[in-house]
Design a protein around this motif. Structure first.
Motif, PDB file in Angstrom:
ATOM      1  N   ALA A  31      88.142  72.080  29.488  1.00  0.00           N
ATOM      2  CA  ALA A  31      87.324  70.865  29.473  1.00  0.00           C
ATOM      3  C   ALA A  31      85.960  71.043  30.143  1.00  0.00           C
ATOM      4  N   ASP A  32      85.868  71.880  31.132  1.00  0.00           N
ATOM      5  CA  ASP A  32      84.604  72.047  31.851  1.00  0.00           C
ATOM      6  C   ASP A  32      84.003  73.439  31.692  1.00  0.00           C
ATOM      7  N   SER A  33      84.495  74.203  30.743  1.00  0.00           N
ATOM      8  CA  SER A  33      83.949  75.548  30.552  1.00  0.00           C
ATOM      9  C   SER A  33      82.584  75.453  29.869  1.00  0.00           C
ATOM     10  N   THR A  34      81.776  76.425  30.133  1.00  0.00           N
ATOM     11  CA  THR A  34      80.447  76.472  29.529  1.00  0.00           C
ATOM     12  C   THR A  34      80.311  77.761  28.723  1.00  0.00           C
ATOM     13  N   PRO A  35      79.376  77.796  27.800  1.00  0.00           N
ATOM     14  CA  PRO A  35      79.210  79.012  27.002  1.00  0.00           C
ATOM     15  C   PRO A  35      78.689  80.164  27.849  1.00  0.00           C
ATOM     16  N   SER A  36      78.907  81.370  27.361  1.00  0.00           N
ATOM     17  CA  SER A  36      78.465  82.547  28.110  1.00  0.00           C
ATOM     18  C   SER A  36      76.997  82.876  27.853  1.00  0.00           C
ATOM     19  N   PRO A  42      79.978  75.795  23.382  1.00  0.00           N
ATOM     20  CA  PRO A  42      81.134  75.976  24.263  1.00  0.00           C
ATOM     21  C   PRO A  42      82.442  75.860  23.479  1.00  0.00           C
ATOM     22  N   TYR A  43      83.536  75.821  24.209  1.00  0.00           N
ATOM     23  CA  TYR A  43      84.865  75.609  23.628  1.00  0.00           C
ATOM     24  C   TYR A  43      84.862  74.320  22.820  1.00  0.00           C
ATOM     25  N   ARG A  44      85.498  74.349  21.681  1.00  0.00           N
ATOM     26  CA  ARG A  44      85.614  73.157  20.840  1.00  0.00           C
ATOM     27  C   ARG A  44      87.063  72.676  20.878  1.00  0.00           C
ATOM     28  N   ARG A  45      87.243  71.388  21.129  1.00  0.00           N
ATOM     29  CA  ARG A  45      88.572  70.769  21.229  1.00  0.00           C
ATOM     30  C   ARG A  45      89.409  71.068  19.988  1.00  0.00           C
ATOM     31  N   LYS A  46      90.682  71.366  20.218  1.00  0.00           N
ATOM     32  CA  LYS A  46      91.615  71.624  19.119  1.00  0.00           C
ATOM     33  C   LYS A  46      92.508  70.410  18.915  1.00  0.00           C
ATOM     34  N   VAL A  68      96.210  74.288  13.168  1.00  0.00           N
ATOM     35  CA  VAL A  68      95.471  73.593  14.225  1.00  0.00           C
ATOM     36  C   VAL A  68      94.015  73.482  13.790  1.00  0.00           C
ATOM     37  N   GLN A  69      93.487  72.267  13.829  1.00  0.00           N
ATOM     38  CA  GLN A  69      92.103  72.039  13.439  1.00  0.00           C
ATOM     39  C   GLN A  69      91.222  71.881  14.671  1.00  0.00           C
ATOM     40  N   THR A  70      89.934  72.013  14.461  1.00  0.00           N
ATOM     41  CA  THR A  70      88.993  71.802  15.557  1.00  0.00           C
ATOM     42  C   THR A  70      88.324  70.442  15.389  1.00  0.00           C
ATOM     43  N   ASP A  71      88.071  69.808  16.508  1.00  0.00           N
ATOM     44  CA  ASP A  71      87.402  68.514  16.541  1.00  0.00           C
ATOM     45  C   ASP A  71      85.908  68.762  16.328  1.00  0.00           C
ATOM     46  N   THR A  72      85.334  68.128  15.323  1.00  0.00           N
ATOM     47  CA  THR A  72      83.926  68.372  14.997  1.00  0.00           C
ATOM     48  C   THR A  72      82.973  67.393  15.673  1.00  0.00           C
ATOM     49  N   SER A  73      83.469  66.605  16.609  1.00  0.00           N
ATOM     50  CA  SER A  73      82.586  65.671  17.307  1.00  0.00           C
ATOM     51  C   SER A  73      81.566  66.444  18.145  1.00  0.00           C
ATOM     52  N   ASP A  74      80.523  65.734  18.546  1.00  0.00           N
ATOM     53  CA  ASP A  74      79.429  66.362  19.296  1.00  0.00           C
ATOM     54  C   ASP A  74      79.875  66.830  20.680  1.00  0.00           C
ATOM     55  N   PHE A  75      79.209  67.876  21.144  1.00  0.00           N
ATOM     56  CA  PHE A  75      79.452  68.365  22.498  1.00  0.00           C
ATOM     57  C   PHE A  75      78.780  67.419  23.492  1.00  0.00           C
ATOM     58  N   ARG A  76      79.291  67.441  24.719  1.00  0.00           N
ATOM     59  CA  ARG A  76      78.614  66.717  25.794  1.00  0.00           C
ATOM     60  C   ARG A  76      77.432  67.579  26.232  1.00  0.00           C
ATOM     61  N   LYS A  93      75.451  72.658  27.085  1.00  0.00           N
ATOM     62  CA  LYS A  93      76.489  72.037  26.257  1.00  0.00           C
ATOM     63  C   LYS A  93      77.845  72.233  26.927  1.00  0.00           C
ATOM     64  N   TYR A  94      78.614  71.143  26.969  1.00  0.00           N
ATOM     65  CA  TYR A  94      79.969  71.177  27.502  1.00  0.00           C
ATOM     66  C   TYR A  94      80.946  70.845  26.373  1.00  0.00           C
ATOM     67  N   PRO A  95      82.187  71.281  26.481  1.00  0.00           N
ATOM     68  CA  PRO A  95      83.167  71.024  25.416  1.00  0.00           C
ATOM     69  C   PRO A  95      83.305  69.537  25.089  1.00  0.00           C
ATOM     70  N   ASN A  96      83.706  69.277  23.855  1.00  0.00           N
ATOM     71  CA  ASN A  96      83.913  67.895  23.395  1.00  0.00           C
ATOM     72  C   ASN A  96      85.323  67.417  23.740  1.00  0.00           C
ATOM     73  N   VAL A  97      85.776  67.755  24.936  1.00  0.00           N
ATOM     74  CA  VAL A  97      87.105  67.392  25.414  1.00  0.00           C
ATOM     75  C   VAL A  97      86.972  66.196  26.354  1.00  0.00           C
ATOM     76  N   ASN A  98      87.715  65.138  26.054  1.00  0.00           N
ATOM     77  CA  ASN A  98      87.743  63.943  26.886  1.00  0.00           C
ATOM     78  C   ASN A  98      89.085  63.947  27.623  1.00  0.00           C
ATOM     79  N   ALA A  99      89.046  64.058  28.929  1.00  0.00           N
ATOM     80  CA  ALA A  99      90.283  64.152  29.718  1.00  0.00           C
ATOM     81  C   ALA A  99      91.178  62.939  29.520  1.00  0.00           C
ATOM     82  N   LEU A 100      90.620  61.761  29.357  1.00  0.00           N
ATOM     83  CA  LEU A 100      91.412  60.552  29.151  1.00  0.00           C
ATOM     84  C   LEU A 100      92.189  60.624  27.829  1.00  0.00           C
ATOM     85  N   VAL A 101      91.536  61.094  26.785  1.00  0.00           N
ATOM     86  CA  VAL A 101      92.201  61.251  25.481  1.00  0.00           C
ATOM     87  C   VAL A 101      93.315  62.286  25.587  1.00  0.00           C
TER      88      VAL A 101
END
Length: 136
Positions: A31-36, A42-46, A68-76, A93-101
């Motif tokens: 959720a908080d990883s950043t690109p290298s 960055p990581y895209r939500r699965k 398993v598909q990837t979530d195509t929503s925008d990155f934070r 850019k941060y992953p499009n992972v929402n911890a609440l979801v």
């Protein structure tokens, strides 16, 4: 033979939900990883997808974890000009992972897993009662 079908269906549900939990935990871990590289993605939500599979021996529909598909929503995007992964404008850019979801999905998967365990336990108790009646 209906008891065996019930057990097979519930067991397939257990396997599917365990796979779902694995994917959710991977999302949370990243959720908080950043690109290298600066400006890279960055990581895209699965997103787990379930599909129906037919057990040809028992002739019952089972559930399994499909592709398993990837979530195509925008990155934070955050403005952090000093960050090593910042682009030329200072945005990271941060992953499009929402911890609440993810936590909501975790709870839903847990409840579904427990429901399948309850089905297996109830079926086992029914089998045991049937055996006890036949012994008497």
């Amino acid at each position: 033979m209906d008891f065996m079908k019930t057990m097979a269906i519930a067991a397939s549900g257990l396997r599917a939900q365990a796979g779902r939990m694995r994917i959710i935990s991977e999302n949370i871990a990243n959720a908080d990883s950043t690109p290298s590289q600066p400006g890279a993605d960055p990581y895209r939500r699965k997103v787990p997808i379930f599909q129906t599979e037919v057990d040809r021996v028992l002739d019952v529909p089972l559930v399994e974890l499909g592709k398993v598909q990837t979530d195509t929503s925008d990155f934070r995007v955050k403005y952090e000009p000093g960050h090593p992964a910042a682009d030329k404008n200072g945005n990271v850019k941060y992953p499009n992972v929402n911890a609440l979801v993810e936590m909501t999905d975790t709870r839903e998967a847990q409840r579904s897993y427990e429901a399948n365990i309850n089905v297996i336990s109830a079926t086992r108790r029914m089998l045991q009662r049937t055996i006890d009646i036949l012994k008497a």
